[in-house]
Design a protein around this motif. Structure first.
Motif, PDB file in Angstrom:
ATOM      1  N   TYR A   1       0.831  -1.207   0.000  1.00 54.09           N
ATOM      2  CA  TYR A   1       0.000   0.000   0.000  1.00 54.09           C
ATOM      3  C   TYR A   1       0.867   1.258   0.000  1.00 54.09           C
ATOM      4  CZ  TYR A   1      -3.067   3.626   2.013  1.00 54.09           C
ATOM      5  OH  TYR A   1      -3.741   4.788   2.259  1.00 54.09           O
ATOM      6  N   MET A   2       1.917   1.242   0.797  1.00 55.22           N
ATOM      7  CA  MET A   2       2.747   2.439   0.937  1.00 55.22           C
ATOM      8  C   MET A   2       3.604   2.717  -0.280  1.00 55.22           C
ATOM      9  SD  MET A   2       3.908   2.619   4.931  1.00 55.22           S
ATOM     10  CE  MET A   2       4.795   1.067   4.956  1.00 55.22           C
TER      11      MET A   2
ATOM     12  N   ILE B   1       4.722   6.605  -0.662  1.00 59.45           N
ATOM     13  CA  ILE B   1       5.872   7.243   0.005  1.00 59.45           C
ATOM     14  C   ILE B   1       7.197   6.558  -0.305  1.00 59.45           C
ATOM     15  CG2 ILE B   1       4.546   8.259   1.912  1.00 59.45           C
ATOM     16  CD1 ILE B   1       5.454   5.847   3.627  1.00 59.45           C
TER      17      ILE B   1
ATOM     18  N   ALA C   1       7.676   3.324   8.868  1.00 61.08           N
ATOM     19  CA  ALA C   1       6.237   3.087   9.058  1.00 61.08           C
ATOM     20  C   ALA C   1       5.930   1.614   9.321  1.00 61.08           C
ATOM     21  CB  ALA C   1       5.462   3.586   7.840  1.00 61.08           C
TER      22      ALA C   1
ATOM     23  N   LYS D   1      -5.792   3.104  16.656  1.00 60.44           N
ATOM     24  CA  LYS D   1      -6.895   3.949  16.152  1.00 60.44           C
ATOM     25  C   LYS D   1      -7.729   4.394  17.337  1.00 60.44           C
ATOM     26  CE  LYS D   1      -6.520   3.353  11.633  1.00 60.44           C
ATOM     27  NZ  LYS D   1      -6.204   4.445  10.709  1.00 60.44           N
TER      28      LYS D   1
ATOM     29  N   ILE E   1     -11.348  10.298  13.486  1.00 61.29           N
ATOM     30  CA  ILE E   1     -10.509   9.091  13.471  1.00 61.29           C
ATOM     31  C   ILE E   1      -9.054   9.513  13.621  1.00 61.29           C
ATOM     32  CG2 ILE E   1      -9.780   7.024  12.208  1.00 61.29           C
ATOM     33  CD1 ILE E   1     -12.414   6.960  10.792  1.00 61.29           C
TER      34      ILE E   1
ATOM     35  N   SER F   1       0.773   6.841  16.538  1.00 59.34           N
ATOM     36  CA  SER F   1       1.956   5.982  16.577  1.00 59.34           C
ATOM     37  C   SER F   1       3.072   6.714  17.299  1.00 59.34           C
ATOM     38  CB  SER F   1       2.417   5.618  15.163  1.00 59.34           C
ATOM     39  OG  SER F   1       3.123   6.703  14.589  1.00 59.34           O
TER      40      SER F   1
ATOM     41  N   ARG G   1       4.411   9.404  14.292  1.00 62.21           N
ATOM     42  CA  ARG G   1       3.527  10.503  13.895  1.00 62.21           C
ATOM     43  C   ARG G   1       2.086  10.145  14.199  1.00 62.21           C
ATOM     44  NH1 ARG G   1       5.765  11.614   7.821  1.00 62.21           N
ATOM     45  NH2 ARG G   1       7.686  12.680   8.447  1.00 62.21           N
TER      46      ARG G   1
ATOM     47  N   TYR H   1      -2.029  11.068  12.930  1.00 64.94           N
ATOM     48  CA  TYR H   1      -2.803  11.600  11.799  1.00 64.94           C
ATOM     49  C   TYR H   1      -4.279  11.580  12.173  1.00 64.94           C
ATOM     50  CZ  TYR H   1      -4.629  12.129   7.063  1.00 64.94           C
ATOM     51  OH  TYR H   1      -5.300  12.582   5.959  1.00 64.94           O
TER      52      TYR H   1
ATOM     53  N   ILE I   1      -8.347  12.702  11.121  1.00 67.17           N
ATOM     54  CA  ILE I   1      -9.346  13.247  10.189  1.00 67.17           C
ATOM     55  C   ILE I   1     -10.660  13.389  10.939  1.00 67.17           C
ATOM     56  CG2 ILE I   1      -8.323  12.323   8.068  1.00 67.17           C
ATOM     57  CD1 ILE I   1     -10.559  10.168   8.095  1.00 67.17           C
TER      58      ILE I   1
ATOM     59  N   GLY J   1       1.808  14.525   7.026  1.00 64.10           N
ATOM     60  CA  GLY J   1       2.432  13.469   7.810  1.00 64.10           C
ATOM     61  C   GLY J   1       2.324  12.120   7.126  1.00 64.10           C
ATOM     62  N   LEU J   2       1.544  12.037   6.087  1.00 58.83           N
ATOM     63  CA  LEU J   2       1.480  10.792   5.305  1.00 58.83           C
ATOM     64  C   LEU J   2       2.262  11.054   4.019  1.00 58.83           C
ATOM     65  CD1 LEU J   2      -2.234   9.724   5.901  1.00 58.83           C
ATOM     66  CD2 LEU J   2      -0.216   9.205   7.264  1.00 58.83           C
TER      67      LEU J   2
ATOM     68  N   TRP K   1     -10.492   3.569   1.848  1.00 56.47           N
ATOM     69  CA  TRP K   1     -10.422   2.609   2.955  1.00 56.47           C
ATOM     70  C   TRP K   1     -11.817   2.192   3.387  1.00 56.47           C
ATOM     71  CZ3 TRP K   1     -13.103   4.777   6.900  1.00 56.47           C
ATOM     72  CH2 TRP K   1     -13.036   6.162   7.096  1.00 56.47           C
TER      73      TRP K   1
ATOM     74  N   HIS L   1     -13.747   0.541   6.982  1.00 60.13           N
ATOM     75  CA  HIS L   1     -13.680   0.117   8.381  1.00 60.13           C
ATOM     76  C   HIS L   1     -14.924  -0.684   8.730  1.00 60.13           C
ATOM     77  CE1 HIS L   1     -10.338   1.725  10.673  1.00 60.13           C
ATOM     78  NE2 HIS L   1     -10.498   2.940  10.209  1.00 60.13           N
TER      79      HIS L   1
ATOM     80  N   LEU M   1      -7.163  -0.839   3.537  1.00 67.33           N
ATOM     81  CA  LEU M   1      -6.683   0.360   2.851  1.00 67.33           C
ATOM     82  C   LEU M   1      -6.337  -0.036   1.429  1.00 67.33           C
ATOM     83  CD1 LEU M   1      -4.116   1.364   5.617  1.00 67.33           C
ATOM     84  CD2 LEU M   1      -6.007   2.856   4.942  1.00 67.33           C
TER      85      LEU M   1
HETATM   86  O1  YOG Z   1      -6.564   5.780   8.033  1.00 71.04           O
HETATM   87  O2  YOG Z   1      -5.987   6.595   6.080  1.00 71.04           O
HETATM   88  O3  YOG Z   1      -8.563   4.746   9.631  1.00 71.04           O
HETATM   89  O4  YOG Z   1      -7.363   8.419   8.326  1.00 71.04           O
HETATM   90  C1  YOG Z   1      -1.484   4.786   7.300  1.00 71.04           C
HETATM   91  C2  YOG Z   1      -0.263   5.478   6.779  1.00 71.04           C
HETATM   92  C3  YOG Z   1       3.797   6.674   9.163  1.00 71.04           C
HETATM   93  C4  YOG Z   1       4.673   7.505   8.245  1.00 71.04           C
HETATM   94  C5  YOG Z   1      -2.139   5.521   8.396  1.00 71.04           C
HETATM   95  C6  YOG Z   1       2.773   7.455   9.933  1.00 71.04           C
HETATM   96  C7  YOG Z   1      -0.153   5.296   5.303  1.00 71.04           C
HETATM   97  C8  YOG Z   1       4.040   7.941   6.949  1.00 71.04           C
HETATM   98  C9  YOG Z   1      -3.376   6.262   7.974  1.00 71.04           C
HETATM   99  C10 YOG Z   1       1.809   6.508  10.567  1.00 71.04           C
HETATM  100  C11 YOG Z   1       1.244   5.353   4.803  1.00 71.04           C
HETATM  101  C12 YOG Z   1       3.394   6.812   6.170  1.00 71.04           C
HETATM  102  C13 YOG Z   1       0.911   7.116  11.564  1.00 71.04           C
HETATM  103  C14 YOG Z   1      -4.320   5.383   7.226  1.00 71.04           C
HETATM  104  C15 YOG Z   1       1.682   6.700   4.416  1.00 71.04           C
HETATM  105  C16 YOG Z   1       2.626   7.341   5.020  1.00 71.04           C
HETATM  106  C17 YOG Z   1       0.024   8.213  11.104  1.00 71.04           C
HETATM  107  C18 YOG Z   1      -5.680   5.984   7.047  1.00 71.04           C
HETATM  108  C19 YOG Z   1      -7.921   6.156   7.827  1.00 71.04           C
HETATM  109  C20 YOG Z   1      -8.779   5.032   8.312  1.00 71.04           C
HETATM  110  C21 YOG Z   1      -8.222   7.400   8.622  1.00 71.04           C
END
Ligand code: YOG
Length: 132
Positions: free
Chosen positions: A20-21, A25, A33, A40, A51, A55, A58, A60, A62, A76-77, A109, A111, A122
């Protein structure tokens, strides 16, 4: 009514996260990662969902309303430049489904809760990652 997705969920499995990544990236970031145990935290306030993916590296977050399009900045992604996707989350039966329209094809994605576990699929450009 679908089962609530709300709560704090710690990752127990993560299949094809690498695949997926690759669409998103650099190899350097993927390596970091891949080692992460993601958490979550899902909250619902009225018709708004929040949501958080948490980690040691980082976080993230939304927030959105089901059925209302929103612009998602993937900070951050995949944010080497400021990237955004036009996102829409809807219920499909028991599944909360997000379509992310942007530079990458077929991104989104899903859930759902099954056997008291939070599942997440994903997908991006033909790759599917499955997290529980
Ligand atoms: O989740 O879209 O739950 O937003 C997956 C990362 C790692 C470094 C996490 C950071 C995808 C950057 C989000 C990890 C890989 C990696 C912690 C997935 C891309 C970059 C943030 C997602 C949805 C559904 C909600």
């Amino acid at each position: 009514m679908p089962v609530s997705l709300c709560g704090t969920w710690d990752m127990i499995s993560n299949v094809n996260f690498e695949g997926y990544m690759i669409a998103l990236i650099s190899p350097y970031l993927r390596k970091i990662a891949l080692r992460l145990k993601l958490r979550k935290v899902i909250e619902q306030r009225g018709d708004q969902y929040i949501i958080k993916t948490v980690s040691a590296f980082r976080n993230y977050t939304i927030s959105f309303r089901v059925g209302q399009e929103f612009v998602e900045y993937t900070q951050g992604l995949d944010n080497r430049h400021v990237k955004s996707v036009q996102s829409l989350v809807t219920w499909e039966g028991n599944k909360l489904v997000c379509e992310q329209i942007g530079e990458k094809k077929n991104r989104g994605w899903t859930h759902w809760v099954e056997d008291d576990k939070l599942h997440l699929e994903l997908h991006c450009e033909g790759e599917i990652c499955k997290q529980v």
